[in-house]
Design an enzyme around this catalytic site. Structure first.
Site, PDB file in Angstrom:
ATOM      1  N   ASP A 304     -18.350 -15.731 -25.333  1.00 43.69           N
ATOM      2  CA  ASP A 304     -18.864 -15.281 -26.619  1.00 43.69           C
ATOM      3  C   ASP A 304     -17.923 -14.188 -27.120  1.00 43.69           C
ATOM      4  OD1 ASP A 304     -20.316 -14.964 -28.903  1.00 43.69           O
ATOM      5  OD2 ASP A 304     -22.253 -14.816 -27.923  1.00 43.69           O
TER       6      ASP A 304
HETATM    7  C1  NOJ Z   1     -21.421 -14.075 -31.477  1.00 46.34           C
HETATM    8  C2  NOJ Z   1     -22.586 -14.996 -31.280  1.00 46.34           C
HETATM    9  O1  NOJ Z   1     -23.365 -14.590 -30.176  1.00 46.34           O
HETATM   10  C3  NOJ Z   1     -22.165 -16.451 -31.089  1.00 46.34           C
HETATM   11  O2  NOJ Z   1     -23.304 -17.252 -31.014  1.00 46.34           O
HETATM   12  C4  NOJ Z   1     -21.250 -16.858 -32.188  1.00 46.34           C
HETATM   13  O3  NOJ Z   1     -20.929 -18.213 -32.077  1.00 46.34           O
HETATM   14  C5  NOJ Z   1     -20.019 -15.979 -32.150  1.00 46.34           C
HETATM   15  N1  NOJ Z   1     -20.413 -14.597 -32.377  1.00 46.34           N
HETATM   16  C6  NOJ Z   1     -18.979 -16.388 -33.188  1.00 46.34           C
HETATM   17  O4  NOJ Z   1     -19.415 -16.074 -34.441  1.00 46.34           O
END
Ligand code: NOJ
Length: 767
Positions: A304
């Site tokens: 993430d």
């Molecule tokens: C953080 C989020 O937790 C995740 O779900 C997302 O895909 C990413 N940012 C990218 O935006």
């Protein structure tokens, strides 16, 4: 709605034709000469050959994902990380980019990599395509309330068509995190609290995004996220620790991920959270042993955003380099925006702390997905501006979004059949800032869609020709809202309250539209109070004092506490955040052009203090009630929810009868279950028939009830139909502490009905 262009009207593309069209467009672009094309190799040979040519830096480059860093229609950046990132495009040190969209923009960036880097390995472009791209569907939690797998799949399919036409070939969706905690803002992004419903929806979404084949240019690779247990954040506070037992891990958290895997999902994303003491990003058991090992996942895992680096803050790694070593060894193949792999992984390999085999495996997985997408054959297959113009915001997409929006509405309460209203209704007042709001219904995670593009409730009423008078009552927001800041809520300005009360006094019927601003749920939007934000509760109470003939329309990204309203307001409609077509769906439902059929995918609590609250809980040793205080309860509130999981009314009325079990196959642990469903009203309608099982006694404690099947049944007025289910051994089994599926012979109870409070049940013994 975006007006039809001449081209769109002429083409009148329906979904089936879109696939053919996009294939054709892709055929055209496939025949353009492109740099570094490697023909006539089978997928794995091509990847293996490519791998053999790559330097260590280039390999690590494939494992590096950057956020968009340059306005690709403008000047190239010159300072700091942005400059470094641009250089890395040219030196083959970037494998993927996120948050760059638009056919022309993507093409421009792809050209730098393809034409200027040594091997010209195309980038994979990721984006959060969560509930649509330009055309927005209901937020995922709302869509889950439809329990309509075909409609949900179609929503994902159209989202993919639009995103793919804008250069995107990879979405970070579906989020399949089960959550039992409405305080957690990201419940809006999932399918609710149930692993069975969650798994079915996870599968539908993956199939929708990925279609029949990833090589079809109208499909995009999907991501099962966040692996795992991110939805169990303690206190509902985002990014917080999850600490759960093995029963919950194997039986509740993991099944939707497994369903994604079985549906062929191309990628997984790990999570920000710590699970039982180990950050998910550095969790070798989850990623390497379970997902890639036991489950045999052959796609790749992305971190993430910055989650590799966050392992330092967690206290799991002393510094970024340690975190890089832990993540890579645990099986995390791609680094989203920690800038850790690109800066430190080479050193770690040279020091022998990460084996080159780990790198080769990660890179093969990433290249394999690029290969499946067809990017080696044509890196620009998603970059056709004509296709973008033709497909994005197409009228058919809006029609589909409206269809799902109608199906997602849940009628929570309807005393005295107050709803539906008659269109000739006299003296109708509409009150509440959200009634005029064209932004909030878009919900969170709208990403590339345009602000203020939702149909408001007022616009929906206008379209139906309804006569009403509107008063905002109180302002809800205190200024602009956006995706990255806290939402400023009006807590003090009561201007407008008196006018709304006066209007209510003079009206026969009041519709109040209350709830959350679109950005009050989603990532980072945890709440400790689950009432109406700002002054809306006060507005409701003051209006109620002068006119109690109220229909309450609730807009929210999560279950709210509606206990005050439930006691006093005769009709309540849960309308979530329904996306671009929101107002039409709500107005049609209020006036009976659409008959609600949604059912809650999450339990609605009576008070925040009950949370986490969910239907498939374990039994306690002191179920009560008894007259002494020593039983499992609260002294100030019921233990029961306000509205249970699976609840949802209709303008029709359904009766269940003749619950029958066919045990002829019981020796094989297969059971046929049937029930007669009758629409006893004079309204055609749809009922979602739900089947639950319980195991009253086992060698581990089993939940009081578990959903194991459901069917959407459409019945005309007065019609009756037999509804059949087929249960197999798996439905009666559970995962033990080792993650093995276990069947224990004995007695089971089968429950059937229109919610998790189903009244109809029958026992059966299975050996
Ligand atoms: C953080 C989020 O937790 C995740 O779900 C997302 O895909 C990413 N940012 C990218 O935006």
């Amino acid at each position: 709605m975006k007006p039809d262009t001449k081209l769109k009207r002429k083409s009148k593309v329906i979904l089936g034709q879109i696939a053919a069209l996009t294939m054709f467009l892709s055929f055209l672009s496939c025949n353009k000469p492109i740099a570094n094309r490697t023909n006539n190799l089978s997928a794995s040979n091509r990847v293996t050959n490519l791998l053999a040519k790559m330097t260590l830096e280039e390999k690590i480059g494939q494992m590096n994902q950057y956020n968009g860093f340059w306005d690709v229609t403008g000047p190239v950046p010159v300072a700091g990380d942005a400059k470094m990132k641009y250089e890395h495009l040219r030196t083959g040190q970037v494998g993927s980019v996120l948050n760059v969209a638009g056919a022309a923009e993507v093409r421009k960036m792809q050209e730098v990599v393809v034409n200027e880097s040594r091997l010209g390995i195309p980038l994979i472009f990721g984006l959060d395509v969560i509930h649509g791209h330009k055309t927005l569907f209901p937020i995922p939690l709302a869509e889950a309330a439809s329990w309509d797998l075909e409609a949900i799949k179609q929503g994902a399919r159209i989202s993919a068509v639009e995103a793919a036409a804008r250069g995107i070939n990879w979405t970070f969706a579906p989020m399949v995190d089960i959550s039992r905690d409405a305080r957690w803002g990201r419940v809006m992004e999932g399918a609710g609290e149930d692993p069975y419903l969650g798994s079915m929806i996870a599968k539908a979404r993956v199939e929708g995004f990925q279609g029949e084949s990833l090589s079809d240019p109208s499909t995009i690779a999907a991501t099962a996220k966040h692996f795992a247990a991110y939805g169990f954040a303690e206190g509902g506070r985002d990014y917080n620790t999850a600490d759960i037992g093995t029963y919950t891990l194997y039986n509740v958290v993991l099944p939707p991920f497994k369903a994604c895997l079985d549906a062929g999902v191309a990628t997984f994303m790990n999570g920000f959270n710590v699970l039982n003491g180990i950050p998910a990003t550095g969790d070798r058991f989850l990623q390497r042993d379970l997902l890639k090992g036991k489950w045999g996942f052959d796609g790749f895992i992305v971190s993430d955003w910055g989650s590799i680096n966050e392992m330092v803050a967690h206290g799991f790694a002393a510094d970024l380099k340690e975190a890089v070593v832990a993540a890579a060894n645990a099986g995390c193949d791609m680094d989203m925006e920690s800038l850790g792999y690109v800066k430190l992984l080479k050193e770690a390999v040279e020091e022998g702390r990460v084996d080159i085999a780990v790198i080769d495996e990660a890179v093969s997985r990433i290249l394999q997905v690029k290969e499946q997408l067809g990017l080696f054959d044509d890196p620009y297959k998603y970059c056709d501006v004509d296709r973008e113009e033709l497909l994005v915001g197409h009228a058919d997409h809006h029609a589909a979004a409206l269809d799902v929006a109608r199906r997602s509405i849940v009628l929570l309460k309807n005393d005295g059949q107050l709803l539906p209203l008659k269109k000739k209704q006299q003296g109708l007042a509409v009150i509440g800032a959200l009634a005029a709001d064209k932004n909030s219904p878009l919900g969170s995670w709208r990403i590339q869609s345009d602000d203020e593009t939702a149909i408001s409730v007022l616009e929906g009423l206008d379209k139906l020709g309804v006569d009403y008078t509107y008063e905002q009552g109180v302002r809800l927001k205190n200024g602009a809202t956006d995706f990255i800041r806290e939402v400023p809520i009006n807590e003090i300005d009561t201007t407008g309250m008196a006018a709304a009360v006066e209007l209510a006094k003079q009206s026969e019927q009041v519709i109040m539209v209350l709830g959350e601003v679109g950005f009050q749920s989603g990532e980072g939007r945890s709440r400790t109070r689950l009432g109406f934000p700002g002054l809306q509760q006060e507005l409701l109470e003051r209006v109620h004092e002068v006119n109690d003939n109220i229909i309450l329309v609730v807009m929210s990204g999560r279950p709210l506490v509606l206990t005050w309203a439930d006691k006093r307001i005769p009709a309540i409609l849960q309308t979530w955040q329904l996306g671009t077509q929101s107002g039409h769906a709500i107005a049609e439902t209020l006036f009976g052009d659409s008959n609600p059929s949604g059912k809650l995918p999450m339990t609605f609590p009576r008070a925040v203090g009950q949370v986490p609250i969910y239907y498939n809980h374990f039994k306690t040793g002191r179920p009560g009630p008894i007259d002494l205080v020593f039983w499992s309860h609260y002294i100030d509130e019921s233990i029961y929810p306000l509205y249970p999981f699976g609840h949802g009314l209709s303008y029709s009325k359904f009766d269940y009868d003749d619950l029958t079990i066919d045990t002829t196959m019981a020796s094989t642990r297969n059971l046929g279950v049937s029930v007669t469903l009758e629409n006893t009203s004079d309204q055609d309608g749809v009922e979602i028939v739900q089947l639950y099982i319980s195991d009253p006694f086992a060698s581990v404690v089993r939940p009081v009830k578990e959903l194991k099947g459901f069917q959407k049944v459409s019945l005309t007025a007065g019609e009756a139909q037999e509804v059949r289910f087929q249960l197999t051994e798996k439905d009666f089994s559970y995962y033990n502490q080792l993650g093995e599926l276990v069947f224990e012979p004995g007695q089971f109870v089968i429950h059937l009905g229109g919610s998790s409070y189903c009244e109809h049940q029958v026992s059966v013994s299975l050996n």
